[in-house]
Write a protein that holds these residues in place. Structure first.
Motif, PDB file in Angstrom:
ATOM      1  N   LEU A 196       2.116  12.707  -1.860  1.00 56.10           N
ATOM      2  CA  LEU A 196       2.589  11.698  -0.911  1.00 56.10           C
ATOM      3  C   LEU A 196       1.565  11.379   0.176  1.00 56.10           C
ATOM      4  O   LEU A 196       1.584  10.289   0.751  1.00 56.10           O
ATOM      5  N   ALA A 197       0.675  12.321   0.444  1.00 55.48           N
ATOM      6  CA  ALA A 197      -0.370  12.050   1.452  1.00 55.48           C
ATOM      7  C   ALA A 197      -1.216  10.848   1.042  1.00 55.48           C
ATOM      8  O   ALA A 197      -1.729  10.116   1.894  1.00 55.48           O
ATOM      9  N   LEU A 198      -1.362  10.639  -0.277  1.00 60.47           N
ATOM     10  CA  LEU A 198      -2.147   9.503  -0.766  1.00 60.47           C
ATOM     11  C   LEU A 198      -1.408   8.181  -0.597  1.00 60.47           C
ATOM     12  O   LEU A 198      -2.000   7.116  -0.720  1.00 60.47           O
ATOM     13  N   ALA A 199      -0.105   8.252  -0.326  1.00 64.32           N
ATOM     14  CA  ALA A 199       0.681   7.025  -0.165  1.00 64.32           C
ATOM     15  C   ALA A 199       0.414   6.348   1.163  1.00 64.32           C
ATOM     16  O   ALA A 199       0.566   5.134   1.302  1.00 64.32           O
ATOM     17  N   ASP A 200       0.025   7.123   2.170  1.00 62.54           N
ATOM     18  CA  ASP A 200      -0.171   6.574   3.513  1.00 62.54           C
ATOM     19  C   ASP A 200      -1.301   5.552   3.530  1.00 62.54           C
ATOM     20  O   ASP A 200      -2.346   5.752   2.913  1.00 62.54           O
TER      21      ASP A 200
ATOM     22  N   GLY B 174       5.822  -2.773   3.403  1.00 62.34           N
ATOM     23  CA  GLY B 174       5.325  -1.575   2.741  1.00 62.34           C
ATOM     24  C   GLY B 174       3.810  -1.558   2.644  1.00 62.34           C
ATOM     25  O   GLY B 174       3.127  -2.360   3.305  1.00 62.34           O
ATOM     26  N   PRO B 175       3.264  -0.686   1.822  1.00 59.08           N
ATOM     27  CA  PRO B 175       1.814  -0.514   1.725  1.00 59.08           C
ATOM     28  C   PRO B 175       1.135  -1.697   1.045  1.00 59.08           C
ATOM     29  O   PRO B 175       1.572  -2.134  -0.025  1.00 59.08           O
ATOM     30  N   VAL B 176       0.078  -2.204   1.656  1.00 64.83           N
ATOM     31  CA  VAL B 176      -0.634  -3.345   1.067  1.00 64.83           C
ATOM     32  C   VAL B 176      -1.187  -2.988  -0.310  1.00 64.83           C
ATOM     33  O   VAL B 176      -1.314  -3.860  -1.183  1.00 64.83           O
ATOM     34  N   ALA B 177      -1.495  -1.721  -0.522  1.00 66.36           N
ATOM     35  CA  ALA B 177      -2.046  -1.289  -1.810  1.00 66.36           C
ATOM     36  C   ALA B 177      -1.074  -1.535  -2.952  1.00 66.36           C
ATOM     37  O   ALA B 177      -1.496  -1.683  -4.105  1.00 66.36           O
ATOM     38  N   ASP B 178       0.225  -1.573  -2.659  1.00 62.95           N
ATOM     39  CA  ASP B 178       1.231  -1.806  -3.692  1.00 62.95           C
ATOM     40  C   ASP B 178       1.000  -3.153  -4.376  1.00 62.95           C
ATOM     41  O   ASP B 178       1.018  -3.257  -5.610  1.00 62.95           O
ATOM     42  N   ASP B 179       0.788  -4.209  -3.583  1.00 63.83           N
ATOM     43  CA  ASP B 179       0.547  -5.536  -4.154  1.00 63.83           C
ATOM     44  C   ASP B 179      -0.734  -5.575  -4.975  1.00 63.83           C
ATOM     45  O   ASP B 179      -0.781  -6.179  -6.051  1.00 63.83           O
ATOM     46  N   LEU B 180      -1.774  -4.959  -4.467  1.00 60.01           N
ATOM     47  CA  LEU B 180      -3.072  -5.012  -5.143  1.00 60.01           C
ATOM     48  C   LEU B 180      -3.058  -4.206  -6.433  1.00 60.01           C
ATOM     49  O   LEU B 180      -3.509  -4.679  -7.485  1.00 60.01           O
ATOM     50  N   ALA B 181      -2.538  -2.995  -6.364  1.00 64.38           N
ATOM     51  CA  ALA B 181      -2.539  -2.120  -7.538  1.00 64.38           C
ATOM     52  C   ALA B 181      -1.693  -2.689  -8.671  1.00 64.38           C
ATOM     53  O   ALA B 181      -1.948  -2.401  -9.842  1.00 64.38           O
TER      54      ALA B 181
ATOM     55  N   ARG C 100     -10.281  -1.975   4.709  1.00 69.18           N
ATOM     56  CA  ARG C 100     -11.094  -1.217   3.758  1.00 69.18           C
ATOM     57  C   ARG C 100     -10.176  -0.313   2.957  1.00 69.18           C
ATOM     58  O   ARG C 100      -9.416   0.475   3.524  1.00 69.18           O
ATOM     59  N   LEU C 101     -10.226  -0.440   1.659  1.00 77.11           N
ATOM     60  CA  LEU C 101      -9.282   0.237   0.777  1.00 77.11           C
ATOM     61  C   LEU C 101      -9.833   1.553   0.254  1.00 77.11           C
ATOM     62  O   LEU C 101     -10.953   1.608  -0.252  1.00 77.11           O
ATOM     63  N   ASP C 102      -9.035   2.594   0.384  1.00 78.38           N
ATOM     64  CA  ASP C 102      -9.352   3.902  -0.192  1.00 78.38           C
ATOM     65  C   ASP C 102      -8.990   3.853  -1.671  1.00 78.38           C
ATOM     66  O   ASP C 102      -7.839   3.563  -2.028  1.00 78.38           O
ATOM     67  N   ARG C 103      -9.959   4.129  -2.543  1.00 71.83           N
ATOM     68  CA  ARG C 103      -9.709   3.991  -3.988  1.00 71.83           C
ATOM     69  C   ARG C 103      -8.701   5.016  -4.497  1.00 71.83           C
ATOM     70  O   ARG C 103      -7.944   4.743  -5.430  1.00 71.83           O
ATOM     71  N   ARG C 104      -8.640   6.204  -3.907  1.00 70.95           N
ATOM     72  CA  ARG C 104      -7.632   7.192  -4.318  1.00 70.95           C
ATOM     73  C   ARG C 104      -6.240   6.714  -3.910  1.00 70.95           C
ATOM     74  O   ARG C 104      -5.258   6.927  -4.628  1.00 70.95           O
ATOM     75  N   HIS C 105      -6.158   6.075  -2.759  1.00 70.97           N
ATOM     76  CA  HIS C 105      -4.917   5.475  -2.294  1.00 70.97           C
ATOM     77  C   HIS C 105      -4.467   4.385  -3.274  1.00 70.97           C
ATOM     78  O   HIS C 105      -3.286   4.304  -3.656  1.00 70.97           O
ATOM     79  N   LEU C 106      -5.396   3.560  -3.721  1.00 71.15           N
ATOM     80  CA  LEU C 106      -5.088   2.514  -4.689  1.00 71.15           C
ATOM     81  C   LEU C 106      -4.618   3.095  -6.013  1.00 71.15           C
ATOM     82  O   LEU C 106      -3.667   2.603  -6.626  1.00 71.15           O
ATOM     83  N   ASP C 107      -5.292   4.162  -6.469  1.00 70.52           N
ATOM     84  CA  ASP C 107      -4.895   4.806  -7.725  1.00 70.52           C
ATOM     85  C   ASP C 107      -3.454   5.309  -7.656  1.00 70.52           C
ATOM     86  O   ASP C 107      -2.726   5.258  -8.655  1.00 70.52           O
ATOM     87  N   TYR C 108      -3.064   5.816  -6.495  1.00 69.11           N
ATOM     88  CA  TYR C 108      -1.685   6.276  -6.311  1.00 69.11           C
ATOM     89  C   TYR C 108      -0.719   5.133  -6.619  1.00 69.11           C
ATOM     90  O   TYR C 108       0.288   5.317  -7.316  1.00 69.11           O
TER      91      TYR C 108
ATOM     92  N   GLY D 163       3.073   1.605  -9.472  1.00 66.49           N
ATOM     93  CA  GLY D 163       3.420   0.281  -9.990  1.00 66.49           C
ATOM     94  C   GLY D 163       3.936   0.341 -11.411  1.00 66.49           C
ATOM     95  O   GLY D 163       4.894  -0.364 -11.778  1.00 66.49           O
ATOM     96  N   MET D 164       3.317   1.198 -12.239  1.00 69.96           N
ATOM     97  CA  MET D 164       3.764   1.340 -13.618  1.00 69.96           C
ATOM     98  C   MET D 164       5.087   2.111 -13.696  1.00 69.96           C
ATOM     99  O   MET D 164       5.946   1.811 -14.524  1.00 69.96           O
ATOM    100  N   VAL D 165       5.264   3.094 -12.813  1.00 68.56           N
ATOM    101  CA  VAL D 165       6.516   3.861 -12.802  1.00 68.56           C
ATOM    102  C   VAL D 165       7.684   2.951 -12.414  1.00 68.56           C
ATOM    103  O   VAL D 165       8.751   2.984 -13.035  1.00 68.56           O
ATOM    104  N   ARG D 166       7.486   2.127 -11.385  1.00 67.99           N
ATOM    105  CA  ARG D 166       8.583   1.259 -10.964  1.00 67.99           C
ATOM    106  C   ARG D 166       8.744   0.057 -11.892  1.00 67.99           C
ATOM    107  O   ARG D 166       9.675  -0.739 -11.733  1.00 67.99           O
ATOM    108  N   THR D 167       7.875  -0.089 -12.872  1.00 70.42           N
ATOM    109  CA  THR D 167       8.087  -1.045 -13.957  1.00 70.42           C
ATOM    110  C   THR D 167       8.854  -0.379 -15.097  1.00 70.42           C
ATOM    111  O   THR D 167       9.815  -0.936 -15.627  1.00 70.42           O
TER     112      THR D 167
END
Length: 207
Positions: free
Chosen positions: A72-76, A110-117, A143-151, A156-160
């Protein structure tokens, strides 16, 4: 493949994420909560949906939910108004520019990374993934953390997958006849599970 459209999409997502409104914080899911609080609730909601499925109990999903909770730390990360279903099925395009983004029923704070990922498996058909992210970063100043994006690629696939199998379940347990739902559960759903498995394996191997 259309480089101009892909780059304009990056800029339009940045514009969406720059939207600010105190009122939206009071009416959209995720409003008034930290990213981590929102994600804990979302993970629980989608895990409950998955657990209600009787005809598919893929260990990939159980592993994914466990990994999401443990990391969950990667979600922040930066939060904003997000669409949560950005894809070319929800875009109108004219003269190589995005003219409209439709279907807002899943919008949240929510997290901007959600839309991008969520575009991780689509954008590479148009331009390199890193070029798309660079265009977003330039337009948004984030500036996007790539590990954050991977999370959020995994998320995104799980909620699909969870709603896909939830919708298809009545077909597979004999309660309903639907060729569309059969395709969802037997073909598309399996593709999503494979993507989750592959992405999780790559993340674990990378350490």
């Amino acid at each position: 493949p259309n480089r101009a459209v892909a780059l304009d999409l990056a800029r339009q997502i940045a514009k969406l994420h720059a939207t600010t409104s105190d009122k939206l914080e009071t009416i959209l899911p995720g409003g008034g909560k930290s990213v981590r609080e929102f994600m804990v609730e979302e993970i629980e909601r989608y895990e409950a949906m998955w657990n209600s499925v009787t005809q598919q109990q893929a260990c990939t999903m159980r592993a994914a939910f466990t990994w999401l909770r443990r990391n969950l730390a990667l979600a922040d990360g930066p939060r904003a108004v997000i669409h949560r279903d950005i894809g070319f099925h929800n875009l109108l395009v004219h003269d190589d520019k995005i003219s409209a983004l439709v279907d807002w029923e899943s919008a949240a704070i929510g997290p901007v990374a959600d839309d991008l990922a969520y575009l991780y498996y689509v954008i590479p058909h148009m331009i390199p993934w890193e070029e798309f992210l660079a265009a977003y970063e330039e337009a948004s100043g984030i500036r996007l953390d790539r590990r954050h994006l991977d999370y959020y690629v995994v998320w995104g696939m799980v909620r699909t997958a969870a709603p896909v199998y939830n919708i298809a379940d009545p077909v597979f347990n004999g309660e309903r006849a639907s060729l569309d739902m059969y395709y969802l559960g037997s073909c598309f759903g399996d593709v999503v599970l494979q993507r989750i498995s592959q992405k999780l394996a790559a993340i674990v191997q990378a350490g």
